[in-house]
Enzyme design. Structure first.
Site, PDB file in Angstrom:
ATOM      1  N   TRP A  80      53.363  -2.212  -5.787  1.00 56.58           N
ATOM      2  CA  TRP A  80      54.804  -2.381  -6.046  1.00 56.58           C
ATOM      3  C   TRP A  80      55.618  -1.165  -5.631  1.00 56.58           C
ATOM      4  CZ3 TRP A  80      55.592   1.794  -8.934  1.00 56.58           C
ATOM      5  CH2 TRP A  80      54.518   2.258  -9.695  1.00 56.58           C
ATOM      6  N   ASN A  81      54.982  -0.073  -5.206  1.00 58.52           N
ATOM      7  CA  ASN A  81      55.797   1.142  -5.016  1.00 58.52           C
ATOM      8  C   ASN A  81      56.615   1.129  -3.721  1.00 58.52           C
ATOM      9  OD1 ASN A  81      53.360   1.458  -3.688  1.00 58.52           O
ATOM     10  ND2 ASN A  81      53.248   3.664  -4.037  1.00 58.52           N
ATOM     11  N   PRO A  98      51.232 -10.164  -3.107  1.00 61.41           N
ATOM     12  CA  PRO A  98      52.000  -8.967  -3.456  1.00 61.41           C
ATOM     13  C   PRO A  98      51.831  -8.612  -4.929  1.00 61.41           C
ATOM     14  CG  PRO A  98      53.440 -10.867  -3.531  1.00 61.41           C
ATOM     15  CD  PRO A  98      52.051 -11.389  -3.201  1.00 61.41           C
ATOM     16  N   SER A 121      45.365   1.030  -6.445  1.00 59.70           N
ATOM     17  CA  SER A 121      44.662   2.086  -7.171  1.00 59.70           C
ATOM     18  C   SER A 121      43.189   2.159  -6.748  1.00 59.70           C
ATOM     19  CB  SER A 121      44.749   1.815  -8.670  1.00 59.70           C
ATOM     20  OG  SER A 121      44.080   0.612  -8.963  1.00 59.70           O
ATOM     21  N   GLU A 177      43.504   1.533   1.221  1.00 57.80           N
ATOM     22  CA  GLU A 177      44.365   2.709   1.042  1.00 57.80           C
ATOM     23  C   GLU A 177      44.582   2.890  -0.450  1.00 57.80           C
ATOM     24  OE1 GLU A 177      45.505   4.756   3.356  1.00 57.80           O
ATOM     25  OE2 GLU A 177      44.504   3.650   4.939  1.00 57.80           O
ATOM     26  N   LEU A 178      43.972   3.930  -1.021  1.00 57.02           N
ATOM     27  CA  LEU A 178      43.917   4.021  -2.478  1.00 57.02           C
ATOM     28  C   LEU A 178      44.703   5.228  -3.008  1.00 57.02           C
ATOM     29  CD1 LEU A 178      40.162   2.964  -2.725  1.00 57.02           C
ATOM     30  CD2 LEU A 178      42.188   1.513  -2.550  1.00 57.02           C
ATOM     31  N   CYS A 188      51.835   7.308  -3.218  1.00 58.04           N
ATOM     32  CA  CYS A 188      50.442   7.759  -3.141  1.00 58.04           C
ATOM     33  C   CYS A 188      50.362   9.168  -2.562  1.00 58.04           C
ATOM     34  CB  CYS A 188      49.633   6.800  -2.294  1.00 58.04           C
ATOM     35  SG  CYS A 188      50.342   6.558  -0.674  1.00 58.04           S
ATOM     36  N   GLU A 241      45.596  11.049 -10.951  1.00 54.83           N
ATOM     37  CA  GLU A 241      46.873  10.681 -10.332  1.00 54.83           C
ATOM     38  C   GLU A 241      47.855  10.336 -11.454  1.00 54.83           C
ATOM     39  OE1 GLU A 241      47.078   6.831  -8.365  1.00 54.83           O
ATOM     40  OE2 GLU A 241      47.900   7.826  -6.600  1.00 54.83           O
TER      41      GLU A 241
HETATM   42  P1  NAD Z   1      46.843  -1.708  -8.554  1.00 59.04           P
HETATM   43  O1  NAD Z   1      45.514  -1.404  -7.996  1.00 59.04           O
HETATM   44  O2  NAD Z   1      46.961  -1.904 -10.008  1.00 59.04           O
HETATM   45  O3  NAD Z   1      47.452  -3.023  -7.889  1.00 59.04           O
HETATM   46  C1  NAD Z   1      47.567  -3.151  -6.490  1.00 59.04           C
HETATM   47  C2  NAD Z   1      47.534  -4.612  -6.118  1.00 59.04           C
HETATM   48  O4  NAD Z   1      46.246  -5.130  -6.436  1.00 59.04           O
HETATM   49  C3  NAD Z   1      48.534  -5.476  -6.896  1.00 59.04           C
HETATM   50  O5  NAD Z   1      49.040  -6.468  -6.040  1.00 59.04           O
HETATM   51  C4  NAD Z   1      47.676  -6.103  -7.972  1.00 59.04           C
HETATM   52  O6  NAD Z   1      48.208  -7.317  -8.433  1.00 59.04           O
HETATM   53  C5  NAD Z   1      46.380  -6.321  -7.216  1.00 59.04           C
HETATM   54  N1  NAD Z   1      45.181  -6.418  -8.057  1.00 59.04           N
HETATM   55  C6  NAD Z   1      44.991  -5.945  -9.307  1.00 59.04           C
HETATM   56  N2  NAD Z   1      43.744  -6.243  -9.737  1.00 59.04           N
HETATM   57  C7  NAD Z   1      43.129  -6.918  -8.734  1.00 59.04           C
HETATM   58  C8  NAD Z   1      41.830  -7.483  -8.575  1.00 59.04           C
HETATM   59  N3  NAD Z   1      40.917  -7.418  -9.546  1.00 59.04           N
HETATM   60  N4  NAD Z   1      41.537  -8.090  -7.422  1.00 59.04           N
HETATM   61  C9  NAD Z   1      42.436  -8.158  -6.412  1.00 59.04           C
HETATM   62  N5  NAD Z   1      43.697  -7.645  -6.520  1.00 59.04           N
HETATM   63  C10 NAD Z   1      44.028  -7.024  -7.662  1.00 59.04           C
HETATM   64  O7  NAD Z   1      47.804  -0.545  -8.056  1.00 59.04           O
HETATM   65  P2  NAD Z   1      49.349  -0.377  -8.346  1.00 59.04           P
HETATM   66  O8  NAD Z   1      49.522   0.202  -9.690  1.00 59.04           O
HETATM   67  O9  NAD Z   1      50.075  -1.627  -8.009  1.00 59.04           O
HETATM   68  O10 NAD Z   1      49.757   0.681  -7.223  1.00 59.04           O
HETATM   69  C11 NAD Z   1      49.679   2.033  -7.434  1.00 59.04           C
HETATM   70  C12 NAD Z   1      48.446   2.605  -6.790  1.00 59.04           C
HETATM   71  O11 NAD Z   1      48.474   2.369  -5.393  1.00 59.04           O
HETATM   72  C13 NAD Z   1      48.352   4.093  -6.926  1.00 59.04           C
HETATM   73  O12 NAD Z   1      47.037   4.459  -7.249  1.00 59.04           O
HETATM   74  C14 NAD Z   1      48.706   4.611  -5.551  1.00 59.04           C
HETATM   75  O13 NAD Z   1      48.205   5.884  -5.241  1.00 59.04           O
HETATM   76  C15 NAD Z   1      48.155   3.558  -4.681  1.00 59.04           C
HETATM   77  N6  NAD Z   1      48.810   3.585  -3.389  1.00 59.04           N
HETATM   78  C16 NAD Z   1      48.103   3.994  -2.293  1.00 59.04           C
HETATM   79  C17 NAD Z   1      48.722   4.079  -1.059  1.00 59.04           C
HETATM   80  C18 NAD Z   1      47.965   4.515   0.166  1.00 59.04           C
HETATM   81  O14 NAD Z   1      48.439   4.264   1.272  1.00 59.04           O
HETATM   82  N7  NAD Z   1      46.830   5.151   0.032  1.00 59.04           N
HETATM   83  C19 NAD Z   1      50.062   3.731  -0.934  1.00 59.04           C
HETATM   84  C20 NAD Z   1      50.752   3.326  -2.075  1.00 59.04           C
HETATM   85  C21 NAD Z   1      50.107   3.234  -3.289  1.00 59.04           C
END
Ligand code: NAD
Length: 477
Positions: free
Chosen positions: A150-151, A175, A228, A247-248, A281, A375
């Site tokens: 969502w960021n 999404p 994440s 990309e985490l 991130c 983080e």
């Molecule tokens: P998140 O992992 O909670 O969710 C990301 C996506 O995954 C969401 O769409 C969510 O609905 C989905 N999801 C959740 N559980 C799932 C599962 N079991 N199976 C499949 N999909 C699932 O992360 P977040 O809180 O939405 O985003 C923040 C994180 O993203 C931070 O850790 C940040 O560092 C990372 N991030 C990384 C980058 C990069 O390019 N490396 C860029 C932006 C954000």
């Protein structure tokens, strides 16, 4: 006014099998922005089937056809830039100016993919038989599941959708629930460019249900995931055997040596920590500063904090919006309390009202604090005093992240010595950890919690294609 939104499957806007919906809300007010379909694994099945049906046509399409689609999407984004940016600001919370920048970058991403795909060259490998020709070219993998956070609800999807379209992959996009209204609007814009039905499919709903079903689906060949580290690790297992671009999380260590331009460093650190309210991130998450520069840097940073205008993203004066959701806010509370308990001093900020978290600077933060090791994903600058560049490197390599870092020094020799040692995908010297452009290779160091593969320009096109080799003898026909 709240909008009723549907799924997009096989070129049609449809309701979910579940008959259930969920709400997305404005983080500044708590008001409902949109009502969204709560998708199911059956919806994902239908979306994957639609993608699989069009995949052969996409694979056989000419490069100018695909480049033309990307250019048409870029033009459609530009035509709808104003409404898309306003919706992004209202649902995600970021200041309107940041939302406008994100939308401009998305158009650039689709144009860049069109440019890059024309140069996705193959090879001819020389072999011992002079009559033999060994031709290798890059072909689409087929169907991609793309799961996004969502960021950056427009830019992060663009990083996958544009290269997928350019290379001829069909996509099922899941999404993040809290920014699914923007996903619906963005899908509408992309679809208006006249792509074949099934090329892009959108399934909204809970990640552990629809995201999981998409990445594990047997007819999906590749997975693009940004989110994440914990979810990434789960997806890596569920999508075993498929191509994976993950990309985490990151921890953005910024190392400030005592000969640095501290004024410039303070400006860049504030921007890296407070941009998108720290929910990036690549955010500046930890500042490891040589003791001789600590107090001056703290004073300069406190000055920068005074410039921050915290408010609803949609207000014209706002320079930092609310956090997007309760999960991030609670994590910030926990991390700050932990650092203070361990002896850190709150120089400014440290409190919140609802999702509005004050820009925060803490000094004297011990390396064991959760703020340093994990983080945080919020608008906070923890200053960690160190005795030397070696100690900074030691602390920076402690957490198992490896996404981005930044180093500050007036000495090229000292800056490079540190930059070469950091195990991150990117090190920005004398600039913010968030410095980035959409075609720059971006991703985590191998073996870290920050993911695998590289997004950015040609790199994503390489990730989203595989090498197909055909051999023949010139006299064999
Ligand atoms: P998140 O992992 O909670 O969710 C990301 C996506 O995954 C969401 O769409 C969510 O609905 C989905 N999801 C959740 N559980 C799932 C599962 N079991 N199976 C499949 N999909 C699932 O992360 P977040 O809180 O939405 O985003 C923040 C994180 O993203 C931070 O850790 C940040 O560092 C990372 N991030 C990384 C980058 C990069 O390019 N490396 C860029 C932006 C954000």
């Amino acid at each position: 006014m709240s909008e009723d939104c549907l799924l997009y499957i096989g070129g049609e806007w449809v309701r979910s099998d579940s008959g259930r919906t969920f709400a997305s809300t404005d983080p500044a007010t708590g008001e409902r922005v949109a009502t969204l379909q709560e998708g199911t694994p059956d919806d994902v099945d239908r979306a994957v089937a639609a993608a699989a049906a069009v995949a052969p046509r996409l694979r056989r399409s000419g490069v100018e056809t695909r480049a033309g689609w990307c250019e048409a999407v870029a033009a459609a984004i530009e035509a709808q830039a104003g409404p898309l940016a306003r919706a992004l600001s209202a649902e995600q919370g970021k200041p309107l100016a940041e939302a406008e920048g994100e939308v401009v970058t998305a158009a650039l991403g689709f144009r860049a993919a069109a440019g890059h795909v024309r140069h996705l060259d193959g090879t001819i490998t020389p072999v011992s038989d002079p009559d033999k020709r060994v031709l290798s070219r890059r072909v689409a993998r087929g169907v991609y599941a793309v799961v996004t956070p969502w960021n950056f609800p427009v830019n992060i999807p663009t990083e996958y959708l544009a290269p997928a379209l350019a290379t001829g992959n069909a996509v099922v996009w899941v999404p993040a629930p809290t920014t699914s209204h923007v996903a619906v609007l963005f899908t509408r814009i992309i679809a208006s460019a006249g792509l074949p039905a099934g090329t892009l499919n959108l399934v909204t709903g809970p990640g552990p249900v629809v995201g999981d079903a998409a990445v594990a689906h047997p007819d999906v060949h590749g997975v693009g995931f940004t989110g994440s580290s914990a979810t990434g690790a789960h997806i890596a297992r569920r999508a075993a055997g498929k191509a994976q671009l993950l990309e985490l999380g990151g921890n953005g260590p910024t190392i400030v040596l005592d000969d640095a331009d501290l004024e410039a460093a303070a400006v860049a650190i504030a921007s890296g920590a407070f941009f998108n309210a720290g929910q990036t991130c690549a955010a500046t998450e930890v500042v490891l500063v040589e003791r001789g520069a600590h107090d001056e840097l703290a004073r300069l940073l406190a000055d920068r904090v005074r410039d921050v205008v915290l408010g609803p993203g949609t207000d014209g004066d706002t320079t930092m919006g609310p956090l997007n959701n309760d999960g991030v806010a609670t994590k910030m509370d926990d991390h700050v309390a932990d650092a203070v308990e361990r002896g850190a001093t709150t120089l400014t900020g440290g409190a919140r009202s609802g999702l509005f978290y004050e820009p925060t600077v803490l000094s004297g933060v011990p390396p064991q604090a959760r703020l340093v090791r994990e983080e945080s994903f919020g608008p906070i600058v923890p200053l960690v005093p160190v005795d030397s560049a070696e100690e900074a490197l030691d602390i920076a390599s402690g957490p198992e992240f490896g996404l981005v870092a930044s180093v500050w020094s007036r000495s090229a020799r000292r800056a490079f010595a540190v930059a070469e040692e950091l195990r991150t995908g990117i090190v920005n010297i004398n600039d913010s950890s968030t410095w980035w452009e959409i075609h720059v290779p971006f991703g985590g160091g191998s073996g870290t919690l920050s993911g695998t593969g590289r997004l950015g320009g040609m790199h994503t096109l390489l990730e989203m294609t595989e090498i197909k080799t055909i051999t023949f003898g010139t006299s064999s026909f």
